[in-house]
Design a protein around this motif. Structure first.
Motif, PDB file in Angstrom:
ATOM      1  N   PHE A  31       0.774  -1.046  -0.006  1.00  0.00           N
ATOM      2  CA  PHE A  31       0.001  -0.140   0.132  1.00  0.00           C
ATOM      3  C   PHE A  31       0.740   1.317   0.009  1.00  0.00           C
ATOM      4  N   HIS A  32       0.595   2.235  -0.725  1.00  0.00           N
ATOM      5  CA  HIS A  32       1.492   3.450  -0.948  1.00  0.00           C
ATOM      6  C   HIS A  32       0.523   4.520  -0.236  1.00  0.00           C
ATOM      7  N   LEU A  33       1.052   5.256   0.725  1.00  0.00           N
ATOM      8  CA  LEU A  33       0.695   6.207   1.384  1.00  0.00           C
ATOM      9  C   LEU A  33       1.182   7.454   1.317  1.00  0.00           C
ATOM     10  N   ASP A  34       0.409   8.564   0.507  1.00  0.00           N
ATOM     11  CA  ASP A  34       1.370   9.849   0.353  1.00  0.00           C
ATOM     12  C   ASP A  34       1.147  10.725   1.563  1.00  0.00           C
ATOM     13  N   ASP A  63       4.239   1.321   2.344  1.00  0.00           N
ATOM     14  CA  ASP A  63       5.186   2.463   1.728  1.00  0.00           C
ATOM     15  C   ASP A  63       4.897   3.790   1.868  1.00  0.00           C
ATOM     16  N   VAL A  64       5.425   4.408   2.942  1.00  0.00           N
ATOM     17  CA  VAL A  64       5.193   5.952   3.070  1.00  0.00           C
ATOM     18  C   VAL A  64       5.943   7.138   2.191  1.00  0.00           C
ATOM     19  N   HIS A  65       5.273   7.620   1.593  1.00  0.00           N
ATOM     20  CA  HIS A  65       5.925   8.726   0.551  1.00  0.00           C
ATOM     21  C   HIS A  65       6.026   9.834   1.477  1.00  0.00           C
ATOM     22  N   LEU A  66       6.995  10.246   1.957  1.00  0.00           N
ATOM     23  CA  LEU A  66       6.970  11.643   2.529  1.00  0.00           C
ATOM     24  C   LEU A  66       7.364  12.764   1.844  1.00  0.00           C
ATOM     25  N   MET A  67       6.372  13.530   1.162  1.00  0.00           N
ATOM     26  CA  MET A  67       6.469  14.599   0.243  1.00  0.00           C
ATOM     27  C   MET A  67       6.423  15.946   1.537  1.00  0.00           C
ATOM     28  N   VAL A  68       7.349  16.032   2.420  1.00  0.00           N
ATOM     29  CA  VAL A  68       7.561  16.972   3.218  1.00  0.00           C
ATOM     30  C   VAL A  68       8.807  17.529   3.447  1.00  0.00           C
ATOM     31  N   GLN A  69       9.097  18.543   3.744  1.00  0.00           N
ATOM     32  CA  GLN A  69      10.210  19.293   4.157  1.00  0.00           C
ATOM     33  C   GLN A  69      10.735  18.590   5.364  1.00  0.00           C
ATOM     34  N   ASN A  70      12.108  18.682   5.323  1.00  0.00           N
ATOM     35  CA  ASN A  70      13.009  18.015   6.402  1.00  0.00           C
ATOM     36  C   ASN A  70      12.246  16.550   7.144  1.00  0.00           C
ATOM     37  N   PRO A  71      12.292  15.562   6.048  1.00  0.00           N
ATOM     38  CA  PRO A  71      11.501  14.530   6.584  1.00  0.00           C
ATOM     39  C   PRO A  71      12.090  13.751   7.616  1.00  0.00           C
ATOM     40  N   ALA A  81       3.802   4.763  13.373  1.00  0.00           N
ATOM     41  CA  ALA A  81       2.376   4.474  12.749  1.00  0.00           C
ATOM     42  C   ALA A  81       2.264   3.132  12.004  1.00  0.00           C
ATOM     43  N   GLY A  82       3.193   2.605  11.625  1.00  0.00           N
ATOM     44  CA  GLY A  82       3.252   1.169  10.774  1.00  0.00           C
ATOM     45  C   GLY A  82       4.029   1.436   9.414  1.00  0.00           C
ATOM     46  N   ALA A  83       4.803   2.245   9.232  1.00  0.00           N
ATOM     47  CA  ALA A  83       5.462   2.065   7.989  1.00  0.00           C
ATOM     48  C   ALA A  83       6.275   0.977   7.747  1.00  0.00           C
ATOM     49  N   ASP A  84       6.485   0.281   6.716  1.00  0.00           N
ATOM     50  CA  ASP A  84       7.468  -0.593   6.461  1.00  0.00           C
ATOM     51  C   ASP A  84       8.686   0.018   5.611  1.00  0.00           C
ATOM     52  N   MET A  85       8.167   0.760   4.708  1.00  0.00           N
ATOM     53  CA  MET A  85       9.065   1.421   3.727  1.00  0.00           C
ATOM     54  C   MET A  85       8.898   2.835   3.869  1.00  0.00           C
ATOM     55  N   ILE A  86       9.722   3.717   3.695  1.00  0.00           N
ATOM     56  CA  ILE A  86       9.688   5.234   3.508  1.00  0.00           C
ATOM     57  C   ILE A  86      10.802   5.924   2.633  1.00  0.00           C
ATOM     58  N   ARG A 104      17.234   2.944   7.264  1.00  0.00           N
ATOM     59  CA  ARG A 104      17.561   1.425   7.583  1.00  0.00           C
ATOM     60  C   ARG A 104      17.788   1.042   8.722  1.00  0.00           C
ATOM     61  N   ASN A 105      18.472   1.762   9.549  1.00  0.00           N
ATOM     62  CA  ASN A 105      18.926   1.567  10.873  1.00  0.00           C
ATOM     63  C   ASN A 105      17.471   1.150  11.880  1.00  0.00           C
ATOM     64  N   LYS A 106      16.576   1.631  11.379  1.00  0.00           N
ATOM     65  CA  LYS A 106      15.274   1.239  12.168  1.00  0.00           C
ATOM     66  C   LYS A 106      14.832  -0.113  11.810  1.00  0.00           C
ATOM     67  N   GLY A 107      15.265  -0.747  10.761  1.00  0.00           N
ATOM     68  CA  GLY A 107      14.771  -1.822  10.019  1.00  0.00           C
ATOM     69  C   GLY A 107      13.818  -1.721   8.853  1.00  0.00           C
ATOM     70  N   LEU A 108      13.610  -0.640   8.395  1.00  0.00           N
ATOM     71  CA  LEU A 108      12.779  -0.515   7.237  1.00  0.00           C
ATOM     72  C   LEU A 108      13.571  -0.221   6.031  1.00  0.00           C
ATOM     73  N   LYS A 109      12.711  -0.359   4.771  1.00  0.00           N
ATOM     74  CA  LYS A 109      13.433  -0.130   3.384  1.00  0.00           C
ATOM     75  C   LYS A 109      13.341   1.382   3.212  1.00  0.00           C
ATOM     76  N   ALA A 110      14.548   1.519   2.366  1.00  0.00           N
ATOM     77  CA  ALA A 110      14.594   3.174   2.329  1.00  0.00           C
ATOM     78  C   ALA A 110      14.502   3.595   1.101  1.00  0.00           C
ATOM     79  N   GLY A 111      13.958   4.679   0.469  1.00  0.00           N
ATOM     80  CA  GLY A 111      13.681   4.796  -0.648  1.00  0.00           C
ATOM     81  C   GLY A 111      13.876   6.363  -0.999  1.00  0.00           C
ATOM     82  N   VAL A 112      14.290   6.786  -2.353  1.00  0.00           N
ATOM     83  CA  VAL A 112      14.508   7.825  -2.602  1.00  0.00           C
ATOM     84  C   VAL A 112      13.369   8.359  -3.474  1.00  0.00           C
TER      85      VAL A 112
END
Length: 229
Positions: A31-34, A63-71, A81-86, A104-112
């Motif tokens: 699931f993709h969450l913007d 899959d949390v897509h952070l379209m925010v300043q200073n994420p 909140a329950g993200a597996d990927m950010i 990654r250190n938190k155990g999640l998949k990291a995306g750009v």
């Protein structure tokens, strides 16, 4: 294998729990969450409470897509909140490598995530801490926009860069991903499709029917690509 993930910003927020349950049962892969802050992009969408509210209704990755300043300031909030990927945007943080490493250190998949005009060269020195790259094929902020044709070349260029540098990183595409654009994005190297009103959220058919139809179409395109290769 191509993965499909519904973009929940396209869902009816009044029945979001039911929608997540139905899409899960229909066989989506993630699931993709913007998340938009009204600053980095001119819109506001899901917050952590909404994500936490629907998290119990599926075991599929969020899959949390952070379209925010200073994420980097908000990572812990969305992890809780329950993200597996950010995924974060290159333009949104001064310390991209540090932010990705923290995910990654938190155990999640990291995306750009890359906006349409953002050059792929900005990724060269963070590829060792990236699990997936989101190519925005529309300008972020609103659903229903038209696919930007030059993004086919961008996906292809990115795929060639990853192969040259020998990184096994998934390419995700987000924006007007439907039956007209899927063949081109698959042909050029995408393997994760964020699907919204162009393919999954269709009022005339059920979610189950939409997912079956979409998966069948993707399979046919993958077979065609295999023949060419």
């Amino acid at each position: 294998m191509t993965l499909i993930g519904p973009s929940l910003m396209c869902a009816d927020m009044g029945i979001l729990r039911e929608t997540v349950t139905k899409l899960d049962q229909a066989g989506v892969d993630f699931f993709h969450l913007d998340v938009m802050d009204g600053s980095f992009v001119p819109n506001f969408t899901m917050g952590p409470d909404m994500i936490k509210n629907v998290r119990p209704y599926t075991n599929k990755p969020f899959d949390v897509h952070l379209m925010v300043q200073n994420p980097e300031k908000h990572l812990d909030t969305f992890i809780e909140a329950g993200a597996d990927m950010i995924s974060v945007h290159t333009e949104a943080t001064e310390h991209l490598q540090r932010t990705l490493q923290k995910i990654r250190n938190k155990g999640l998949k990291a995306g750009v995530a890359l906006n349409p005009a953002t050059p792929i060269d900005e990724l060269k020195y963070v590829l060792d801490v990236v699990d997936y790259i989101t190519v925005m094929t529309v300008n972020p902020g609103f659903a229903g926009q038209k696919f930007i044709p030059l993004m086919y070349k961008k996906i292809s260029d990115l795929k060639h860069l990853l192969e040259k540098e020998r990184y096994n990183i998934a390419i995700q595409v987000d924006g007007n991903i439907g039956y007209q654009t899927i063949p081109g994005v698959l042909e050029n190297g995408a393997s994760m499709l964020v699907c919204g009103t162009s393919s999954l959220f269709k009022p005339e058919i059920t979610f189950e029917e939409a997912v079956i139809k979409l998966k069948s179409f993707i399979t046919s395109q993958e077979k065609e690509k295999f023949k060419k290769d």
